[in-house]
Design a protein around this motif. Sequence first.
Motif, PDB file in Angstrom:
ATOM      1  N   LYS A 104      -7.372  -1.459   0.065  1.00 15.39           N
ATOM      2  CA  LYS A 104      -6.249  -1.368   1.125  1.00 15.39           C
ATOM      3  C   LYS A 104      -5.466  -2.758   0.597  1.00 15.39           C
ATOM      4  CE  LYS A 104      -4.909  -0.406   5.920  1.00 15.39           C
ATOM      5  NZ  LYS A 104      -3.554  -1.833   5.739  1.00 15.39           N
ATOM      6  N   ALA A 105      -6.134  -3.780   0.394  1.00 14.58           N
ATOM      7  CA  ALA A 105      -5.201  -5.077   0.319  1.00 14.58           C
ATOM      8  C   ALA A 105      -4.498  -4.974  -0.970  1.00 14.58           C
ATOM      9  CB  ALA A 105      -6.137  -6.533   0.248  1.00 14.58           C
ATOM     10  N   LEU A 106      -5.169  -4.589  -1.924  1.00 10.54           N
ATOM     11  CA  LEU A 106      -4.442  -4.027  -3.424  1.00 10.54           C
ATOM     12  C   LEU A 106      -3.258  -3.148  -3.154  1.00 10.54           C
ATOM     13  CD1 LEU A 106      -4.472  -4.861  -6.107  1.00 10.54           C
ATOM     14  CD2 LEU A 106      -6.237  -2.854  -6.507  1.00 10.54           C
ATOM     15  N   VAL A 107      -3.418  -1.929  -2.633  1.00  5.44           N
ATOM     16  CA  VAL A 107      -2.270  -0.932  -2.612  1.00  5.44           C
ATOM     17  C   VAL A 107      -1.154  -1.469  -1.496  1.00  5.44           C
ATOM     18  CG1 VAL A 107      -1.873   1.293  -1.890  1.00  5.44           C
ATOM     19  CG2 VAL A 107      -3.900   0.836  -3.014  1.00  5.44           C
ATOM     20  N   ASP A 108      -1.602  -1.960  -0.206  1.00  2.89           N
ATOM     21  CA  ASP A 108      -0.539  -2.057   0.846  1.00  2.89           C
ATOM     22  C   ASP A 108      -0.029  -3.595   0.781  1.00  2.89           C
ATOM     23  OD1 ASP A 108      -0.982   0.677   1.667  1.00  2.89           O
ATOM     24  OD2 ASP A 108      -2.243   0.066   3.288  1.00  2.89           O
ATOM     25  N   GLY A 109      -1.000  -4.324   0.234  1.00  6.49           N
ATOM     26  CA  GLY A 109      -0.282  -5.679   0.284  1.00  6.49           C
ATOM     27  C   GLY A 109      -0.975  -6.565   1.621  1.00  6.49           C
ATOM     28  N   LEU A 110      -0.848  -7.572   1.642  1.00  8.51           N
ATOM     29  CA  LEU A 110      -1.256  -8.388   2.762  1.00  8.51           C
ATOM     30  C   LEU A 110      -0.128  -8.981   3.683  1.00  8.51           C
ATOM     31  CD1 LEU A 110      -4.186 -10.350   1.041  1.00  8.51           C
ATOM     32  CD2 LEU A 110      -4.646  -8.592   2.579  1.00  8.51           C
TER      33      LEU A 110
ATOM     34  N   ALA B  92      -7.653  -9.039  -9.006  1.00  6.94           N
ATOM     35  CA  ALA B  92      -7.413  -7.689  -9.542  1.00  6.94           C
ATOM     36  C   ALA B  92      -6.112  -7.574 -10.304  1.00  6.94           C
ATOM     37  CB  ALA B  92      -7.303  -6.767  -8.520  1.00  6.94           C
ATOM     38  N   ILE B  93      -4.917  -8.046  -9.540  1.00  7.90           N
ATOM     39  CA  ILE B  93      -3.554  -7.796 -10.098  1.00  7.90           C
ATOM     40  C   ILE B  93      -3.425  -8.474 -11.518  1.00  7.90           C
ATOM     41  CG2 ILE B  93      -1.220  -8.352  -9.783  1.00  7.90           C
ATOM     42  CD1 ILE B  93      -1.338  -8.097  -6.880  1.00  7.90           C
ATOM     43  N   ARG B  94      -4.223  -9.630 -11.450  1.00  2.00           N
ATOM     44  CA  ARG B  94      -4.073 -10.199 -12.978  1.00  2.00           C
ATOM     45  C   ARG B  94      -4.843  -9.654 -13.949  1.00  2.00           C
ATOM     46  NH1 ARG B  94      -7.394 -13.223 -15.624  1.00  2.00           N
ATOM     47  NH2 ARG B  94      -8.876 -13.364 -13.752  1.00  2.00           N
ATOM     48  N   LEU B  95      -6.010  -9.029 -13.557  1.00  2.00           N
ATOM     49  CA  LEU B  95      -6.872  -8.444 -14.536  1.00  2.00           C
ATOM     50  C   LEU B  95      -6.272  -6.889 -14.911  1.00  2.00           C
ATOM     51  CD1 LEU B  95     -10.392  -9.104 -12.535  1.00  2.00           C
ATOM     52  CD2 LEU B  95      -9.691  -9.943 -15.110  1.00  2.00           C
ATOM     53  N   MET B  96      -5.601  -6.161 -13.835  1.00  2.00           N
ATOM     54  CA  MET B  96      -5.190  -4.922 -14.307  1.00  2.00           C
ATOM     55  C   MET B  96      -3.993  -5.132 -15.221  1.00  2.00           C
ATOM     56  SD  MET B  96      -5.004  -2.771 -10.710  1.00  2.00           S
ATOM     57  CE  MET B  96      -4.007  -3.883  -9.771  1.00  2.00           C
ATOM     58  N   ASN B  97      -3.288  -6.033 -15.100  1.00  2.00           N
ATOM     59  CA  ASN B  97      -2.214  -6.512 -15.799  1.00  2.00           C
ATOM     60  C   ASN B  97      -2.638  -6.734 -17.641  1.00  2.00           C
ATOM     61  OD1 ASN B  97       0.352  -6.056 -14.586  1.00  2.00           O
ATOM     62  ND2 ASN B  97      -0.177  -7.880 -13.578  1.00  2.00           N
ATOM     63  N   ASP B  98      -3.518  -7.475 -17.468  1.00  6.09           N
ATOM     64  CA  ASP B  98      -4.213  -7.987 -18.677  1.00  6.09           C
ATOM     65  C   ASP B  98      -4.840  -6.906 -19.422  1.00  6.09           C
ATOM     66  OD1 ASP B  98      -3.812 -10.588 -18.344  1.00  6.09           O
ATOM     67  OD2 ASP B  98      -5.691 -11.256 -17.737  1.00  6.09           O
TER      68      ASP B  98
ATOM     69  N   THR C  47       2.390  -8.201  10.704  1.00  9.54           N
ATOM     70  CA  THR C  47       1.545  -7.038  10.072  1.00  9.54           C
ATOM     71  C   THR C  47       2.423  -5.889   9.747  1.00  9.54           C
ATOM     72  OG1 THR C  47       0.939  -6.124  12.087  1.00  9.54           O
ATOM     73  CG2 THR C  47      -0.568  -7.568  10.958  1.00  9.54           C
ATOM     74  N   GLN C  48       3.672  -5.585  10.060  1.00  2.00           N
ATOM     75  CA  GLN C  48       4.302  -4.666   9.786  1.00  2.00           C
ATOM     76  C   GLN C  48       5.127  -4.899   8.422  1.00  2.00           C
ATOM     77  OE1 GLN C  48       6.753  -3.943  13.298  1.00  2.00           O
ATOM     78  NE2 GLN C  48       5.201  -2.544  14.131  1.00  2.00           N
ATOM     79  N   THR C  49       5.017  -6.226   7.901  1.00  4.04           N
ATOM     80  CA  THR C  49       5.690  -6.742   6.785  1.00  4.04           C
ATOM     81  C   THR C  49       4.686  -6.184   5.472  1.00  4.04           C
ATOM     82  OG1 THR C  49       6.441  -8.587   7.814  1.00  4.04           O
ATOM     83  CG2 THR C  49       6.410  -8.606   5.269  1.00  4.04           C
ATOM     84  N   LYS C  50       5.476  -5.221   4.609  1.00  5.16           N
ATOM     85  CA  LYS C  50       4.582  -4.886   3.469  1.00  5.16           C
ATOM     86  C   LYS C  50       5.127  -5.516   2.151  1.00  5.16           C
ATOM     87  CE  LYS C  50       2.456  -1.733   5.711  1.00  5.16           C
ATOM     88  NZ  LYS C  50       1.209  -1.868   6.180  1.00  5.16           N
ATOM     89  N   SER C  51       4.191  -5.471   1.363  1.00  8.70           N
ATOM     90  CA  SER C  51       4.387  -6.253   0.149  1.00  8.70           C
ATOM     91  C   SER C  51       5.140  -4.967  -0.945  1.00  8.70           C
ATOM     92  CB  SER C  51       3.002  -6.649  -0.649  1.00  8.70           C
ATOM     93  OG  SER C  51       2.404  -7.608   0.038  1.00  8.70           O
ATOM     94  N   GLU C  52       5.717  -5.418  -1.897  1.00 10.24           N
ATOM     95  CA  GLU C  52       6.253  -4.787  -2.811  1.00 10.24           C
ATOM     96  C   GLU C  52       5.253  -3.798  -3.514  1.00 10.24           C
ATOM     97  OE1 GLU C  52       9.739  -4.089  -3.585  1.00 10.24           O
ATOM     98  OE2 GLU C  52      10.204  -5.366  -1.765  1.00 10.24           O
ATOM     99  N   PRO C  53       5.720  -2.436  -3.651  1.00 10.81           N
ATOM    100  CA  PRO C  53       4.592  -1.627  -4.361  1.00 10.81           C
ATOM    101  C   PRO C  53       4.308  -2.074  -5.813  1.00 10.81           C
ATOM    102  CG  PRO C  53       6.580  -0.496  -3.605  1.00 10.81           C
ATOM    103  CD  PRO C  53       6.921  -1.785  -3.479  1.00 10.81           C
ATOM    104  N   LEU C  54       2.955  -2.062  -6.093  1.00  6.90           N
ATOM    105  CA  LEU C  54       2.644  -2.371  -7.577  1.00  6.90           C
ATOM    106  C   LEU C  54       3.166  -1.507  -8.600  1.00  6.90           C
ATOM    107  CD1 LEU C  54      -1.011  -3.790  -6.760  1.00  6.90           C
ATOM    108  CD2 LEU C  54       1.052  -5.197  -6.781  1.00  6.90           C
ATOM    109  N   PRO C  55       3.414  -2.182  -9.840  1.00  2.13           N
ATOM    110  CA  PRO C  55       3.992  -1.324 -10.811  1.00  2.13           C
ATOM    111  C   PRO C  55       3.038  -0.546 -11.679  1.00  2.13           C
ATOM    112  CG  PRO C  55       3.929  -3.641 -11.671  1.00  2.13           C
ATOM    113  CD  PRO C  55       3.543  -3.603 -10.167  1.00  2.13           C
TER     114      PRO C  55
END
Length: 307
Positions: free
Chosen positions: A108-114, A83-89, A181-189
Motif C-alpha cells: 500500500k505504501a508503494l502504490v498509494d504513497g505515504l 523498492a522504488i530504487r530497486l524497481m528502477n534498477d 492523510t488525504q495527501t497522496k504521492s504522485e503515481p509511480l511510472p
Amino acid sequence: MSNFPSVLFLMGPTASGKTDLAIRLATECHCEIISVDSALIYKGMDIGTAKPTAEELQKAPHALVDIIDPLQAYSAGDFRDEAIRLMNDIAARGKTPLLVGGTMLYYKALVDGLSPLPSANPDIRVEIEKQAEQLGWQFLHDQLAEIDPVSAKRIHVNDPQRLSRALEVYRISGKSMTELTQTKSEPLPFNFKQFAIAPVEKSVLHARIERRFKLMLAAGFEQEVVTLRARGDLHLDLPSMRCVGYRQMWEYLDGQMDYEEMIFRGVVATRQLAKRQMTWLRGWKTELTWLESGDERNFEKIVKAAS
C-alpha cells in the motif's frame, strides 16, 4: 500506463505458496525478486520467518532479505524508498521487477504513497501525557473532536496511544491527521500487474500453516530463538521479536507455557496473521487477479497476463 515498465506483484497470506511460484518466475521469465516481507529483512531470523533457503536464494536472489539486525527499526517509508530504487534498477537492465510477500502495508505504501505525517516529538508527547493526568483523556478527546472530528470519531477515548498521536500531529504541523492523510504521492511510472495467491478453502490454509510451523520446529526454530535471546540486547517489545512464532517461542523459553501450548499459540498467531492478510487483499482497491494455491496453471496465468 502501457508505455511504463511492468512490475509484477505476487501477494498472498503466509504459507500460500508464493516463494515456489516466484522462484520459477525468476528463473524462467527474466524477473528479479524484491521481497515484500517485514520479517525477512532481519538477519539471523531464518527458520521462524520461513526465509527462502540458501539454495533458493542462490538460485533466485531476493532483494531486501537479510538487510538489518533485529535490533534495528525499518519502516514502510524505508521499504518504499528501497523498492522504488530497486524497481528502477531492474527495469533499466531490461528485466521485470517481481515483488513477492505478504506485508500488505508495504504494498500500500508503494502504490498509494505515504502521508507527510511529522515525526514524533518527545516534548509534545510529554506535554500531552501531563494534560491527560491533570484533565483526563476525555478532555483531550473533546479537544480532538474540535480540530479533527473525523479522527475523533474513529479513535476511542480509551485508546490513548492513537489519541495522543492525533493531537501530537496537529500540534506539530498545525494540520489535522485527516487532512494530512488525504495527501497522496504522485503515481509511480510503472505498470503494476497484481496477483494474489491463496487456497480457496480456509481449512486448507490452516492445515498448511500448522504443517509449516511443525516443520520449523523440526528444523531448529527453538535453537534459533535461544541464540537470539543469548545476545542479551533483544526483547519482546522490538518489532523483530513481535514476528509471529518468535514471541510464543520466547515466552515458552521464559517458562510461561509448556511446549504444546507454545505450538498451539504459534499456529493460532500465524492463522490470525493470514486472516489479516486476506482481509487486506479482499479490500484491495486496484485490479487483482486471484490464483489458487497449488494450481499448476498459475505460472502460465501470470506469464500470459504479464506479456
